[in-house]
Design a protein around this motif. Structure first.
Motif, PDB file in Angstrom:
ATOM      1  N   VAL A  52      70.401  48.194  67.465  1.00 51.01           N
ATOM      2  CA  VAL A  52      69.486  47.096  67.826  1.00 51.01           C
ATOM      3  C   VAL A  52      70.279  45.878  68.291  1.00 51.01           C
ATOM      4  O   VAL A  52      70.048  45.316  69.358  1.00 51.01           O
ATOM      5  N   LYS A  53      71.260  45.482  67.493  1.00 46.23           N
ATOM      6  CA  LYS A  53      72.029  44.273  67.829  1.00 46.23           C
ATOM      7  C   LYS A  53      72.796  44.462  69.131  1.00 46.23           C
ATOM      8  O   LYS A  53      72.886  43.569  69.969  1.00 46.23           O
ATOM      9  N   LEU A  54      73.338  45.672  69.314  1.00 46.68           N
ATOM     10  CA  LEU A  54      74.136  45.919  70.520  1.00 46.68           C
ATOM     11  C   LEU A  54      73.240  45.890  71.761  1.00 46.68           C
ATOM     12  O   LEU A  54      73.619  45.352  72.800  1.00 46.68           O
ATOM     13  N   ALA A 107      84.135  23.706  75.681  1.00 41.40           N
ATOM     14  CA  ALA A 107      83.472  24.600  74.712  1.00 41.40           C
ATOM     15  C   ALA A 107      82.796  25.740  75.469  1.00 41.40           C
ATOM     16  O   ALA A 107      82.589  25.635  76.671  1.00 41.40           O
ATOM     17  N   TYR A 108      82.487  26.852  74.758  1.00 44.94           N
ATOM     18  CA  TYR A 108      81.995  28.026  75.497  1.00 44.94           C
ATOM     19  C   TYR A 108      80.548  27.871  75.936  1.00 44.94           C
ATOM     20  O   TYR A 108      80.055  28.634  76.787  1.00 44.94           O
ATOM     21  N   LYS A 109      79.823  26.903  75.327  1.00 41.98           N
ATOM     22  CA  LYS A 109      78.480  26.599  75.853  1.00 41.98           C
ATOM     23  C   LYS A 109      78.125  25.180  75.452  1.00 41.98           C
ATOM     24  O   LYS A 109      78.834  24.539  74.658  1.00 41.98           O
ATOM     25  N   THR A 115      79.793  24.036  88.085  1.00 44.70           N
ATOM     26  CA  THR A 115      79.565  25.469  87.830  1.00 44.70           C
ATOM     27  C   THR A 115      78.327  25.701  86.968  1.00 44.70           C
ATOM     28  O   THR A 115      78.020  26.829  86.607  1.00 44.70           O
ATOM     29  N   ARG A 116      77.605  24.590  86.584  1.00 46.79           N
ATOM     30  CA  ARG A 116      76.470  24.747  85.659  1.00 46.79           C
ATOM     31  C   ARG A 116      75.175  24.128  86.180  1.00 46.79           C
ATOM     32  O   ARG A 116      74.211  24.002  85.422  1.00 46.79           O
ATOM     33  N   ASN A 117      75.194  23.674  87.464  1.00 42.93           N
ATOM     34  CA  ASN A 117      74.012  22.998  88.016  1.00 42.93           C
ATOM     35  C   ASN A 117      73.646  21.763  87.185  1.00 42.93           C
ATOM     36  O   ASN A 117      72.486  21.370  87.097  1.00 42.93           O
ATOM     37  N   PRO A 140      80.742  29.783  84.806  1.00 36.46           N
ATOM     38  CA  PRO A 140      82.183  29.943  85.057  1.00 36.46           C
ATOM     39  C   PRO A 140      82.775  31.161  84.368  1.00 36.46           C
ATOM     40  O   PRO A 140      83.969  31.419  84.489  1.00 36.46           O
ATOM     41  N   GLY A 141      81.931  31.913  83.615  1.00 34.38           N
ATOM     42  CA  GLY A 141      82.434  33.083  82.896  1.00 34.38           C
ATOM     43  C   GLY A 141      81.698  33.205  81.576  1.00 34.38           C
ATOM     44  O   GLY A 141      80.780  32.450  81.296  1.00 34.38           O
ATOM     45  N   LEU A 142      82.101  34.169  80.752  1.00 33.15           N
ATOM     46  CA  LEU A 142      81.352  34.501  79.541  1.00 33.15           C
ATOM     47  C   LEU A 142      82.186  34.139  78.310  1.00 33.15           C
ATOM     48  O   LEU A 142      83.251  34.712  78.095  1.00 33.15           O
ATOM     49  N   GLU A 185      73.257  40.759  61.988  1.00 33.36           N
ATOM     50  CA  GLU A 185      73.091  39.298  61.859  1.00 33.36           C
ATOM     51  C   GLU A 185      72.570  38.792  63.194  1.00 33.36           C
ATOM     52  O   GLU A 185      72.976  39.248  64.262  1.00 33.36           O
ATOM     53  N   ARG A 186      71.670  37.818  63.155  1.00 30.19           N
ATOM     54  CA  ARG A 186      71.104  37.260  64.382  1.00 30.19           C
ATOM     55  C   ARG A 186      71.225  35.741  64.374  1.00 30.19           C
ATOM     56  O   ARG A 186      70.421  35.037  64.959  1.00 30.19           O
ATOM     57  N   VAL A 187      72.249  35.264  63.688  1.00 29.08           N
ATOM     58  CA  VAL A 187      72.395  33.805  63.550  1.00 29.08           C
ATOM     59  C   VAL A 187      72.784  33.211  64.902  1.00 29.08           C
ATOM     60  O   VAL A 187      73.659  33.716  65.597  1.00 29.08           O
ATOM     61  N   ASP A 188      72.067  32.115  65.248  1.00 35.10           N
ATOM     62  CA  ASP A 188      72.409  31.428  66.492  1.00 35.10           C
ATOM     63  C   ASP A 188      72.806  30.003  66.123  1.00 35.10           C
ATOM     64  O   ASP A 188      71.956  29.127  65.990  1.00 35.10           O
ATOM     65  N   ASN A 197      72.718  40.932  82.122  1.00 37.58           N
ATOM     66  CA  ASN A 197      71.893  40.048  82.961  1.00 37.58           C
ATOM     67  C   ASN A 197      72.666  38.803  83.407  1.00 37.58           C
ATOM     68  O   ASN A 197      72.435  38.291  84.504  1.00 37.58           O
ATOM     69  N   ILE A 198      73.586  38.371  82.586  1.00 38.94           N
ATOM     70  CA  ILE A 198      74.450  37.257  83.032  1.00 38.94           C
ATOM     71  C   ILE A 198      75.363  37.765  84.145  1.00 38.94           C
ATOM     72  O   ILE A 198      75.565  37.097  85.160  1.00 38.94           O
ATOM     73  N   GLY A 199      75.849  38.983  84.005  1.00 38.07           N
ATOM     74  CA  GLY A 199      76.667  39.585  85.071  1.00 38.07           C
ATOM     75  C   GLY A 199      75.877  39.710  86.365  1.00 38.07           C
ATOM     76  O   GLY A 199      76.394  39.424  87.455  1.00 38.07           O
TER      77      GLY A 199
HETATM   78  N1  SAJ Z   1      75.787  32.210  79.598  1.00 36.89           N
HETATM   79  C1  SAJ Z   1      75.683  32.202  80.969  1.00 36.89           C
HETATM   80  N2  SAJ Z   1      74.448  32.323  81.531  1.00 36.89           N
HETATM   81  C2  SAJ Z   1      73.314  32.449  80.760  1.00 36.89           C
HETATM   82  C3  SAJ Z   1      73.441  32.463  79.359  1.00 36.89           C
HETATM   83  C4  SAJ Z   1      74.683  32.339  78.786  1.00 36.89           C
HETATM   84  O1  SAJ Z   1      76.680  32.088  81.682  1.00 36.89           O
HETATM   85  O2  SAJ Z   1      72.219  32.540  81.320  1.00 36.89           O
HETATM   86  C5  SAJ Z   1      77.114  32.115  78.990  1.00 36.89           C
HETATM   87  C6  SAJ Z   1      77.273  30.915  78.078  1.00 36.89           C
HETATM   88  O3  SAJ Z   1      77.704  29.783  78.805  1.00 36.89           O
HETATM   89  C7  SAJ Z   1      78.324  31.396  77.093  1.00 36.89           C
HETATM   90  C8  SAJ Z   1      78.066  32.903  77.010  1.00 36.89           C
HETATM   91  O4  SAJ Z   1      77.312  33.246  78.170  1.00 36.89           O
HETATM   92  O5  SAJ Z   1      79.615  31.178  77.604  1.00 36.89           O
HETATM   93  C9  SAJ Z   1      77.278  33.296  75.767  1.00 36.89           C
HETATM   94  O6  SAJ Z   1      76.177  32.445  75.713  1.00 36.89           O
HETATM   95  P1  SAJ Z   1      74.877  32.747  74.761  1.00 36.89           P
HETATM   96  O7  SAJ Z   1      73.795  31.815  75.180  1.00 36.89           O
HETATM   97  O8  SAJ Z   1      74.576  34.183  74.724  1.00 36.89           O
HETATM   98  O9  SAJ Z   1      75.332  32.197  73.343  1.00 36.89           O
HETATM   99  P2  SAJ Z   1      76.065  32.907  72.152  1.00 36.89           P
HETATM  100  O10 SAJ Z   1      77.316  33.595  72.530  1.00 36.89           O
HETATM  101  O11 SAJ Z   1      76.113  31.889  71.081  1.00 36.89           O
HETATM  102  O12 SAJ Z   1      75.029  34.055  71.753  1.00 36.89           O
HETATM  103  C10 SAJ Z   1      74.271  33.932  70.598  1.00 36.89           C
HETATM  104  C11 SAJ Z   1      73.822  35.342  70.297  1.00 36.89           C
HETATM  105  N3  SAJ Z   1      73.310  35.403  68.954  1.00 36.89           N
HETATM  106  C12 SAJ Z   1      73.651  36.459  68.181  1.00 36.89           C
HETATM  107  O13 SAJ Z   1      74.381  37.346  68.545  1.00 36.89           O
HETATM  108  C13 SAJ Z   1      73.071  36.478  66.827  1.00 36.89           C
HETATM  109  C14 SAJ Z   1      72.770  35.793  71.284  1.00 36.89           C
HETATM  110  O14 SAJ Z   1      72.177  37.026  70.842  1.00 36.89           O
HETATM  111  C15 SAJ Z   1      71.692  34.760  71.413  1.00 36.89           C
HETATM  112  O15 SAJ Z   1      70.717  35.207  72.344  1.00 36.89           O
HETATM  113  C16 SAJ Z   1      72.320  33.469  71.906  1.00 36.89           C
HETATM  114  O16 SAJ Z   1      73.202  33.036  70.852  1.00 36.89           O
HETATM  115  C17 SAJ Z   1      71.267  32.408  72.168  1.00 36.89           C
HETATM  116  O17 SAJ Z   1      70.207  32.779  72.698  1.00 36.89           O
HETATM  117  O18 SAJ Z   1      71.574  31.230  71.908  1.00 36.89           O
END
Ligand code: SAJ
Length: 457
Positions: free
Chosen positions: A240-242, A358-360, A442-444, A290-292, A188-191, A251-253
């Motif tokens: 692929v998904k992993l 919220a997480y983002k 923490t987010r500019n 601030p974290g993941l 699944e690739r739902v965003d 890359n965030i790390g």
């Molecule tokens: N984050 C950072 N720095 C970044 C990007 C993200 O700290 O540069 C943080 C976010 O704040 C969040 C976490 O990482 O806390 C995850 O953020 P995310 O943008 O990856 O969003 P997600 O978790 O909703 O990831 C989903 C994923 N979709 C699927 O797995 C189908 C991811 O593959 C997508 O790339 C991402 O959405 C997206 O691009 O919106």
């Protein structure tokens, strides 16, 4: 909706296993899929399953959703959507036309021709995969699956799940995969909330246990989705998904570690990244934070590292990135402590107000949100905490009980320190900067402000 999809796109020549029985079963199913008489089933009606069910109902199939939660089933049967990306205005007519319905009863599978499994795959506390949802769904499906069905697992999982775990559960009464029934994996690739990419226009990868399975999986998705990407086997599709999400997490790390380095060297990491992003090739910007958070990025890579370890290879990048990302909440609390110290205040007893939990940005999901860790750490160190988040009216914090979202400007003025954890676009940042004693960003989110009370990551 892409109208061309209504004209049943031509599919390439499909492989079969050369067995007349399998050709009959595969050809019968192919025909039912092509003329829309196939009965489609979706197990798990969350942010992945419900949009998928609606897309197939919209192109003319009779779709039955199956979920354990009666409330979800009732809401669907009333034509009311509970998923942000599925408007009720789209779903209701499909339910009224009898093209979409839902049930908690798995026995309906005995009447279905295709089944998509879209159940959660979380991590246990030990960071090991929690396969319980997939196992219980397959135990139910196995009771009712019959010759001629196509089953597709969509839940993000480790390579080998489909062939090692799911296939043995479905192969019964002599049913042979690739001949009597068909089994694929499709990530699944739902965003959620993505305004540009929704289920119908996100390319769909699919791989089957056999070539006949892959061919039918491609044929099936091609009826409702714009682009289908067949791959060799289920393990490729699982991987692929992993790769996609491990790429993001690592890359965030990396940029989080850059933030730690730049902090020590007095360099503005945000300016560094902004300037690096002007490179028109060979670079992709990620941003420190601030974290993941979320239920994908912090989770999916550990499905890969768990399986990799079993195969005798340590996934060191994943472990290291996981460690660095996990340290960011502590780094943020240290920034808050230092900001208070500069005002000759101790963290203990000070009032810290958090903007965004919220997480983002601009979503309401708090799963794995770093804000939860930061609030917990602040409470552990004796700070008084409050928060504002227009998407999250109330929040339970470990060690802090239930908190209610407060007015951002009022609390920014009252608090000893404000910390921006999630940069929702709706906050009145200008007034917060004017009223707050000190702000840790923490987010500019405050990149356009140069006030002296701003401390940047
Ligand atoms: N984050 C950072 N720095 C970044 C990007 C993200 O700290 O540069 C943080 C976010 O704040 C969040 C976490 O990482 O806390 C995850 O953020 P995310 O943008 O990856 O969003 P997600 O978790 O909703 O990831 C989903 C994923 N979709 C699927 O797995 C189908 C991811 O593959 C997508 O790339 C991402 O959405 C997206 O691009 O919106």
């Amino acid at each position: 909706m892409n109208s061309a999809l209504m004209d049943n796109p031509v599919n390439t020549m499909e492989e079969t296993d050369g067995n007349s029985g399998s050709q009959n079963a595969a050809e019968r199913l192919r025909e039912k899929i092509a003329n829309r008489t196939a009965r489609v089933g979706v197990v798990g009606l969350g942010y992945v399953g419900l949009p998928l069910a609606v897309e197939f109902a919209r192109v003319g199939y009779h779709v039955t959703g199956i979920d354990l939660q009666q409330s979800k089933v009732d809401s669907i049967n009333r034509g009311e959507s509970y998923i942000q990306d599925v408007p009720t205005s789209v779903m209701e007519p499909l339910v009224k036309a009898g093209r979409l319905n839902a049930t908690t009863d798995f026995s309906v599978i005995s009447e279905l021709d295709t089944i998509n499994i879209c159940v959660p795959t979380p991590l246990r506390k030990t960071k090991d995969p929690d396969m319980s949802y997939i196992v219980s769904a397959c135990q139910e499906i196995a009771q009712y699956i019959h010759a001629g069905t196509l089953t597709i697992l969509e839940s993000t999982t480790y390579p080998g799940t489909t062939d090692e775990l799911v296939l043995p559960m479905l192969e019964r009464d002599g049913l042979k995969v690739g001949e009597d029934f068909f089994l694929c994996f499709s990530p699944e690739r739902v965003d959620p909330g993505n305004p540009k990419f929704q289920t119908y226009n996100i390319p769909k990868v699919v791989g089957g246990i056999t070539p006949a399975c892959t061919a039918l999986g491609k044929h099936f998705y091609s009826q409702a989705l714009e682009t289908v990407v067949p791959v060799e086997g289920t393990r490729v599709a699982e991987m692929v998904k992993l790769l996609e999400n491990t790429f993001r997490m690592i890359n965030i790390g990396l940029v989080n570690e850059m933030a730690l380095m730049c902090g020590r060297m007095g360099i503005n990491v945000w300016e560094v990244i902004e300037a690096a992003a002007t490179k028109p090739f060979g670079f992709m910007p990620f941003y420190p934070g601030p974290g993941l958070g979320g239920h994908c990025i912090p989770v999916d890579p550990f499905y890969l590292s768990w399986k990799s370890k079993q195969s005798g290879i340590e996934a060191r990048f994943i472990e290291l990135a996981g460690y660095i990302n996990g340290q960011m909440p502590h780094f943020v609390v240290e920034k808050v402590q230092n900001a208070l110290n500069d005002q000759t205040k101790a963290l203990k007893g000070s009032h810290v107000h958090v903007l965004g939990v919220a997480y983002k940005r601009d979503i309401d999901d708090v799963r794995e949100s770093p804000a939860l860790d930061i609030l917990h750490l602040l409470l552990q160190k004796g700070a008084r905490v409050s928060y504002s988040d227009p998407f999250v009216p109330s929040l339970r914090v470990e060690g802090g009980g239930a908190l209610e979202s407060q007015d951002p400007v009022e609390l920014a003025e009252a608090a000893d320190c404000v910390v921006i954890i999630t940069d929702h676009t709706g906050f009145d940042y200008r007034t917060v900067v004017e009223r707050a004693k000190v702000i840790v960003d923490t987010r500019n989110a405050l990149k356009r402000y140069t006030a002296g009370n701003i401390v940047r990551l």
